[in-house]
Write a protein that holds these residues in place. Sequence first.
Motif, mmCIF file in Angstrom:
data_model
loop_
_atom_site.group_PDB
_atom_site.id
_atom_site.type_symbol
_atom_site.label_atom_id
_atom_site.label_comp_id
_atom_site.label_asym_id
_atom_site.label_seq_id
_atom_site.Cartn_x
_atom_site.Cartn_y
_atom_site.Cartn_z
ATOM 1 N N ARG A 1 17.128 36.478 45.393
ATOM 2 C CA ARG A 1 16.178 37.588 45.419
ATOM 3 C C ARG A 1 15.005 37.273 44.496
ATOM 4 N NH1 ARG A 1 18.355 38.897 49.563
ATOM 5 N NH2 ARG A 1 19.847 40.569 49.788
ATOM 6 N N ASP A 2 14.042 38.174 44.455
ATOM 7 C CA ASP A 2 12.887 37.985 43.585
ATOM 8 C C ASP A 2 13.359 37.924 42.125
ATOM 9 O OD1 ASP A 2 12.226 40.829 42.181
ATOM 10 O OD2 ASP A 2 13.153 41.087 44.156
ATOM 11 N N PRO A 3 12.584 37.289 41.238
ATOM 12 C CA PRO A 3 13.019 37.113 39.846
ATOM 13 C C PRO A 3 13.358 38.415 39.120
ATOM 14 C CG PRO A 3 11.209 35.633 40.308
ATOM 15 C CD PRO A 3 11.358 36.528 41.507
ATOM 16 N N HIS A 4 12.622 39.481 39.354
ATOM 17 C CA HIS A 4 12.930 40.747 38.671
ATOM 18 C C HIS A 4 14.321 41.244 39.060
ATOM 19 C CE1 HIS A 4 12.598 44.696 36.913
ATOM 20 N NE2 HIS A 4 12.937 45.216 38.084
ATOM 21 N N THR A 5 14.613 41.279 40.350
ATOM 22 C CA THR A 5 15.920 41.725 40.838
ATOM 23 C C THR A 5 17.017 40.817 40.314
ATOM 24 O OG1 THR A 5 14.869 42.611 42.822
ATOM 25 C CG2 THR A 5 17.253 42.249 42.930
ATOM 26 N N THR A 6 16.766 39.515 40.330
ATOM 27 C CA THR A 6 17.732 38.537 39.823
ATOM 28 C C THR A 6 18.005 38.763 38.345
ATOM 29 O OG1 THR A 6 17.159 36.893 41.481
ATOM 30 C CG2 THR A 6 18.115 36.067 39.432
ATOM 31 N N ASP A 7 16.948 38.987 37.563
ATOM 32 C CA ASP A 7 17.123 39.179 36.122
ATOM 33 C C ASP A 7 17.950 40.423 35.814
ATOM 34 O OD1 ASP A 7 15.700 36.882 35.666
ATOM 35 O OD2 ASP A 7 13.841 37.912 35.115
ATOM 36 N N VAL A 8 17.744 41.494 36.563
ATOM 37 C CA VAL A 8 18.536 42.715 36.355
ATOM 38 C C VAL A 8 20.012 42.415 36.617
ATOM 39 C CG1 VAL A 8 18.988 45.045 37.228
ATOM 40 C CG2 VAL A 8 16.627 44.293 36.821
ATOM 41 N N LEU A 9 20.304 41.759 37.730
ATOM 42 C CA LEU A 9 21.687 41.418 38.065
ATOM 43 C C LEU A 9 22.291 40.499 37.005
ATOM 44 C CD1 LEU A 9 24.157 41.319 39.953
ATOM 45 C CD2 LEU A 9 23.055 39.377 41.077
#
Length: 123
Positions: A99-107
Amino acid sequence: MVTYPFTAVVGADDLSSALRLTPVWPPAAQAARVTAQWRAHLLTVLRRLGLRRLSSTAPSVLVEVGTGVREALRGKGRAARRGDTYPGLGPHWLRLAVRDPHTTDVLLRELTAVLVDQQERSA
């Protein structure tokens, strides 16, 4: 960030046709480059966490995290698919979508918290 603009139909005879929106998709090469960048970001963070990954070009990454991690992530409202549906992998594997970096970072922040919590419990 990749956006998908829409175009309105111009010169239509009726209002419903004029308001119809048609997606304009980015070229496949651009989408492939963006996905590769997003994958690289995910893999970099997983590598920093010291997690074992299986290489692939799929739109997801298989990662070994330990038993109970998927359930803990789901309890926090995070999507993590089972990895044990792949031959030879067990319940300690997850399939994480690219996924996009923001979504990835949250996960990955949630994943890190779960792993730290499990490590503290076992100590």
